[in-house]
Design an enzyme around this catalytic site. Structure first.
Site, short mmCIF file in Angstrom:
data_model
loop_
_atom_site.label_atom_id
_atom_site.label_comp_id
_atom_site.label_asym_id
_atom_site.label_seq_id
_atom_site.Cartn_x
_atom_site.Cartn_y
_atom_site.Cartn_z
N HIS A 108 39.73 52.69 29.94
CA HIS A 108 38.43 52.28 30.46
C HIS A 108 38.47 51.95 31.94
O HIS A 108 37.43 51.98 32.61
CB HIS A 108 37.89 51.10 29.65
CG HIS A 108 37.37 51.48 28.31
ND1 HIS A 108 36.31 50.86 27.70
CD2 HIS A 108 37.76 52.46 27.44
CE1 HIS A 108 36.06 51.42 26.53
NE2 HIS A 108 36.95 52.39 26.35
N HIS A 270 43.01 58.21 19.73
CA HIS A 270 42.67 57.60 18.45
C HIS A 270 43.82 57.66 17.45
O HIS A 270 43.65 57.29 16.29
CB HIS A 270 41.42 58.26 17.88
CG HIS A 270 40.19 57.91 18.64
ND1 HIS A 270 38.93 58.35 18.29
CD2 HIS A 270 40.00 57.15 19.76
CE1 HIS A 270 38.04 57.87 19.15
NE2 HIS A 270 38.68 57.16 20.05
#
EC number: 1.11.1.21
Length: 749
Positions: A108, A270
């Site tokens: 992020h 993920h």
């Protein structure tokens, strides 16, 4: 990384609403109003004043590269590895490992990068400041950064927050069994927040940024205010994997990722960790910037249960994708294709997906209770990789070829966390991979002897005697160097890519004229290089800049000043094979006020686009002003248009632009024939004397710009104007020369 959900929209909006802080709301009403509030159409010059160098507590002489190069990087890595598995009571680690949290933090920090203006990314460490530190998508990353504080405190100035935020995620992957391809330091810290256009919305998690065709407005990349990428539940919360794929493709593409890199990043990212949605978002308090002072920079205080550990609320989604959340595996892709997925809701009310097969309900370990097991989960955006035909083909290939997947993810991850750093010459540290990648805009090394002062003088003479005009030489040098963006350090004169596709064909560069200039300069280059017996050479990249310098010296001499424009050789010539055409297309100037060029497809005005261009070039208000004035009298407009050429001696470097612009003998009117053009008439005779654009006239209309223009229009400003123009010119010409510091001009008047 998709970590946000629609059910929390109201909670996050409420969390930052002044209505829950009555005194604060009243204080906001009583705040003094800014000039921009009273006159919203006035030109905003603030982008040219940020950041302020005096904000840096390290001082102007601080050299981060020297500090980082003295760092024991291996010791930092070992400390990070120890931190990963040292769970803290105040924020317990999922599965006893903070690795996945740090990966999300790094992702992020870097994932805000966008291709159209080069803004965003990890450089500067802006995740520490508003608005990023309080974006809904960054919920609970305040805890990740606080976990890193003891390491930052230990190593101090030798490693920036910007580097540490990225390194932590890289080390996390390595510690959990994934082999990355390396890490480069060199990201310097910012010390204040900067204003960036993150979108037009007035509320978090709104999306009002699409044009009439449903495409994101440029330069934006994220689809929703406050998210890094897309809504993980699907566009506008609708769980449609194919519609989600369209949004993913658009937003990842605007962050410099192709389809293969996108699949690799999602499937690889993920493979680690879990989402957090133990309960509804109504239990969450304000984000860090709105939280009480006693929270000391923490936000999203959770009143559900213990407020941490098994009771954590971050996205509202809940669960892990794989059976090995803290170990690298290919289980994400295996689960994605091996199961049929059915829609369900998390405890927090978010839409997610679980296997149709009930036997899968105990595959995944619980993050805190070893006696509990769970089904794996997928998000709508995960299923996009299964149902979108292009993504699915890539994902299946990765599933069938694990080593290819590992390599693709390693490369995509490295690109993600380094994309905003610019060329490899800015990379620091022992972990930098040796391979040059095309997205780094590589240039060849200097493997020859550089020209000396005598050579430079002789070459300038040949250039000036070649038949090329001052205008042509200045325009070519400017076109080459002014592609530089100080946001992501791309572009610039090094590489001479102005002779390659796509730059050679850009309308702003006057392609036919450019081809003629380049042909002449290449002839001079070849003749010089072929005549050398000692391996000495000059690159075309250097010769283009030298040509502009020579023309300026000649133009200043015509004004009565003998000058030497500083020049440092060392640029090299890239090849077409080193140049990703599509990647460079985003550098095309759709407006360049310095050349009085403006494409009407822009959604900002010409003066606003001038400020944007100057901001990308890292220019100050005076530097922008003096460059425009100089470029006009040098007759350097695109297409040889005469707008703003307020002089009867074009090609002479003087302050005529400012003198004539500010003269009260001229009355300006909008042209009745050409939109966006203004006509200047002599007040006494009514005779048409000048034509101009709004870029030209803004220097007389805007009060702050007029003040600077006046400084260059006074009788005693002639020499200062030339001095300042040369210094600003050299700053642009050397903007991408990270190996040197720009020298100032020396004028002998």
């Amino acid at each position: 990384m998709f970590k946000r959900t629609i059910p929390l929209f109201a909670a996050f909006t409420l969390a930052i609403s002044p209505s829950i802080f009555p005194n604060y709301a009243h204080a906001q009403e009583d705040k003094p109003k800014t000039n921009q509030y009273w006159w919203p159409k006035m030109l905003d010059l603030s982008p040219l004043r940020q950041p302020n160098a005096t904000s840096n507590p390290m001082g102007e002489k601080f050299n981060y590269a020297e500090e980082f190069n003295s760092l024991d990087l291996n010791a930092v890595i070992e400390d990070l590895k120890k931190l990963m598995t040292t769970s803290q009571d105040w924020w317990p680690a999922d599965y006893g490992n903070y690795g996945p949290l740090f990966i999300r933090m790094s992702w992020h920090a870097a994932g805000t990068y966008r291709i159209y203006d080069g803004r965003g990314g990890a450089n500067g460490g802006f995740q520490r400041f508003a608005p990023q530190n309080s974006w809904p998508d960054n919920a609970n990353l305040d805890k990740a950064r606080r976990l890193l504080w003891p390491i930052k405190q230990k190593y101090g100035r030798k490693i920036s927050w910007a580097d540490l935020l990225v390194l932590a995620g890289n080390v996390a992957m390595e510690s959990m069994g994934f082999k990355t391809i390396g890490f480069a330091g060199g990201r310097e810290d910012a010390w204040e927040a900067i204003n960036i256009n993150w979108g037009p919305e007035g509320k978090w998690l709104e999306s009002k940024r699409q044009d009439k065709d449903g495409k994101l407005e440029k330069p934006l990349a994220a689809t929703v205010m406050g998210l890094i990428y897309v809504n993980p539940e699907g566009p506008n919360g609708v769980p449609d994997p194919l519609a989600a794929a369209e949004k993913i493709r658009e937003t990842f593409g605007r962050m410099a990722m192709n389809d293969e890199e996108t699949v690799a990043l999602i499937a690889g990212g993920h493979a680690f960790g879990k989402t957090h949605g133990a309960a509804s978002g109504k239990y969450l308090g304000p984000a860090p910037e709105a939280a009480g002072i006693e929270e000391q920079g923490f936000g999203w205080k959770n009143s559900y249960g213990s407020g941490k550990g098994k009771d954590t609320i971050t996205s509202g989604l809940e669960g892990a994708w794989t059976v090995t959340p803290t170990h690298w595996s290919h289980n994400y892709l295996q689960n994605l294709f091996n199961f049929n997925w059915v829609k369900t809701k998390s405890p927090g009310g978010a839409i997610q997906w679980v296997p149709e097969n009930s036997n899968a309900s105990s595959m995944v370990p619980d993050a805190f209770d070893p006696s509990k097991r769970h089904a794996p989960v997928m998000l709508t955006t995960d299923l996009a990789l299964k149902f979108d035909p292009v993504y699915s083909k890539i994902a299946k290939r990765f599933l069938d070829n694990p080593k290819e997947f590992d390599d693709a993810f390693a490369r995509a991850w490295f690109k993600l966390i380094h994309r905003d750093m610019g060329p490899r010459s800015r990379y620091l540290g022992s972990l930098v991979p040796k391979e040059a990648m095309i997205w780094q805009d590589p240039v060849p090394p200097v493997d020859y002897k550089l020209v000396d002062a005598n050579d430079i003088a002789n070459l300038k003479g040949k250039i000036l005697n070649s038949g090329l005009t001052t205008s042509e030489l200045v325009k070519t040098a400017w076109a080459s160097a002014s592609t530089f963006r100080g946001t992501d350090m791309r572009g610039g004169a090094n590489g001479a890519r102005i002779r390659l596709a796509p730059q050679k064909d850009w309308p702003a560069n006057d392609p036919q004229e450019l081809a003629k200039v380049l042909k002449t300069l290449e002839s001079i280059q070849n003749n010089f290089n072929n005549a050398q017996a000692d391996g000495k050479k000059i690159s075309l990249a250097d010769l283009i800049v030298l040509g502009g310098n020579a023309a300026i010296e000649q133009a200043a001499k015509q004004a009565g000043y003998d000058i030497i424009v500083p020049f440092t050789p060392g640029r090299t010539d890239a090849t077409q094979g080193m140049t990703d055409v599509k990647s460079f297309e985003v550098l095309e100037p759709k407006a360049d006020g310095f050349r009085n060029y403006f494409d009407k497809s822009n959604n900002m005005s010409p003066p606003e686009m001038l400020v944007e261009k100057a901001s990308l070039l890292k220019l100050s208000v005076p530097e922008m002003t003096v460059l425009v004035g100089g470029m006009r009298v040098l007759n350097a407009n695109t297409g040889q248009n005469q707008y703003g050429v307020f002089t009867d001696k074009p090609g002479t470097l003087n302050n005529d632009f400012f003198i004539n612009l500010l003269s009260m003998s001229t009355e300006w009117k909008k042209s009745s024939e050409t939109e966006g053009i203004y006509e200047g008439y002599e007040r006494k005779t009514g005779k048409l004397k000048w034509k101009a654009t709004s870029v030209d006239l803004i220097f007389g209309a805007n009060s702050e710009l007029r003040a600077v223009a006046e400084a260059y229009a006074t009788d005693d400003a002639k020499e200062k104007f030339i001095q300042d123009f040369i210094n600003a010119w050299v700053k642009v010409m050397t903007a991408d020369r990270f190996d040197i510091k720009a020298a100032n001009a020396n004028i002998n008047s």
